[in-house]
Design an enzyme around this catalytic site. Structure first.
Site, PDB file in Angstrom:
ATOM      1  CD  GLU A   1       1.517  -5.213   5.298  1.00  0.00           C
ATOM      2  OE1 GLU A   1       2.214  -6.246   5.630  1.00  0.00           O
ATOM      3  OE2 GLU A   1       0.873  -5.792   4.327  1.00  0.00           O
TER       4      GLU A   1
ATOM      5  CD  GLU B   1      -2.580  -7.400   2.730  1.00  0.00           C
ATOM      6  OE1 GLU B   1      -1.854  -6.539   1.737  1.00  0.00           O
ATOM      7  OE2 GLU B   1      -3.368  -7.041   3.156  1.00  0.00           O
TER       8      GLU B   1
ATOM      9  N   GLY C   1       0.506  -5.120   0.333  1.00  0.00           N
ATOM     10  CA  GLY C   1      -0.805  -5.191  -0.822  1.00  0.00           C
ATOM     11  C   GLY C   1      -0.232  -5.507  -1.673  1.00  0.00           C
TER      12      GLY C   1
ATOM     13  CB  ALA D   1      -1.174   0.142   1.061  1.00  0.00           C
TER      14      ALA D   1
END
Ligand code: CAA
Length: 266
Positions: A139, A119, A116, A71
């Protein structure tokens, strides 16, 4: 509409390639990337009901260094809790969209697939990697937790204890290890070789019944959230319903008549 700033979408020989294209931030998922991906996936889903756009999809990252480096960290520094929750929900919606498409999706991971990125790759049907591919959920190093499904899907893919070890350490998982633990199904020398193999594989696979593949995908994804007896019930219902499909009639008839089936995807 293919007018996106952060994505490229091309279709060749009935295989679509979505390329996340923000190389200056190693393809990090900003709100804009997720919004554009959301629009693209919804439009694809609507327009591809009869496979008129593509019979398979590939998700990859622009250039060699990164698939998606997570992200967008800069964007997150100014988010409120409410905005962050919406951001997570938007990313999660995109993972669910990948799982709900009527075509198989292969994540072709070049370089970093962190946070992300890992993911998004996990929401595809399976993952190919180049020899430089690197996975991880880092993270916790930022004081964050995974927000686009990583706390759920990694456990289901590699087992909960391994997933915890990877997530708590935030360490990099190289491609060889990723293959050993079942995250990656095949490793390639170069990105071009990986993309070519993915395209060939998808084209070959879709000579099987597209309808049957869609049903297998749906039942396997649904079963992920169910108990074994609930999952078997979903399977039995789908197994029955598929006997009303043209593809089933054609596939079994062609076998008996000793000829190649001609599937319509219906
Ligand atoms: N967000 C925003 N920008 C990013 C980024 C990210 N996730 N990852 C890399 N970039 C940017 C860098 O800031 C840098 O930009 P500038 O040149 O403007 O400084 C550019 O991309 C190139 O990156 P580096 O110079 O850092 O490249 P490197 O080769 O030295 O390192 C890397 C590569 C190890 C992948 C490193 O960039 C890195 O650690 N990135 C962050 C990885 C990460 O923590 N991802 C998880 C994010 S949180 C998350 O994903 C939450 C969620 O689940 C919802």
């Amino acid at each position: 509409n293919t007018n996106y700033e952060t994505l490229l979408f091309e279709v060749e020989n009935e295989i679509g390639v979505i390329t996340v294209n923000r190389p200056k931030a190693l393809n990090a998922l900003s709100e804009q990337v997720h919004s554009e991906l959301n629009a693209l996936l919804k439009e694809f889903k609507n327009l591809n009901k009869d496979y008129s756009i593509a019979k398979g999809l590939i998700l990859t990252g622009a250039e060699d260094k990164a698939f998606i480096a997570g992200a967008d960290i800069k964007g997150m520094t100014t988010m409120t809790a409410e905005q962050a929750e919406s951001f997570a929900r938007l990313g999660q919606e995109n993972t669910l969209l990948f799982e709900s498409l009527n075509v198989p999706v292969i994540a072709c991971v070049n370089g970093y697939a962190l946070g992300g990125g890992c993911e998004m790759a996990m929401s595809c049907d399976f993952i190919y990697g180049t020899k430089t591919a690197v996975f991880g959920q880092p993270e916790v190093k930022l004081g964050l937790i995974p927000g686009f499904g990583g706390t759920q899907r990694l456990s289901k893919l590699v087992g909960r204890n391994r997933a915890k070890e990877i997530t708590y350490s935030g360490r990099n998982v190289g491609v060889e290890e990723a293959k050993e633990i079942g995250l990656v199904v095949a490793i390639f020398e170069t990105k071009d070789e990986m993309l070519e193999s993915a395209k060939t594989y998808l084209s070959k696979m879709m000579r099987n019944s597209p309808h049957a593949i869609l049903e297998a995908k749906r039942v396997m994804n649904e079963g992920n959230d169910l108990t074994i007896s609930e999952g078997l019930n979903v399977e039995a219902k789908a197994f029955g319903a598929i006997f009303n499909s043209d593809d089933m009639k054609e596939g079994t008839k062609a076998f008996v008549e000793k000829r190649k089936p001609v599937f319509t995807g219906k």
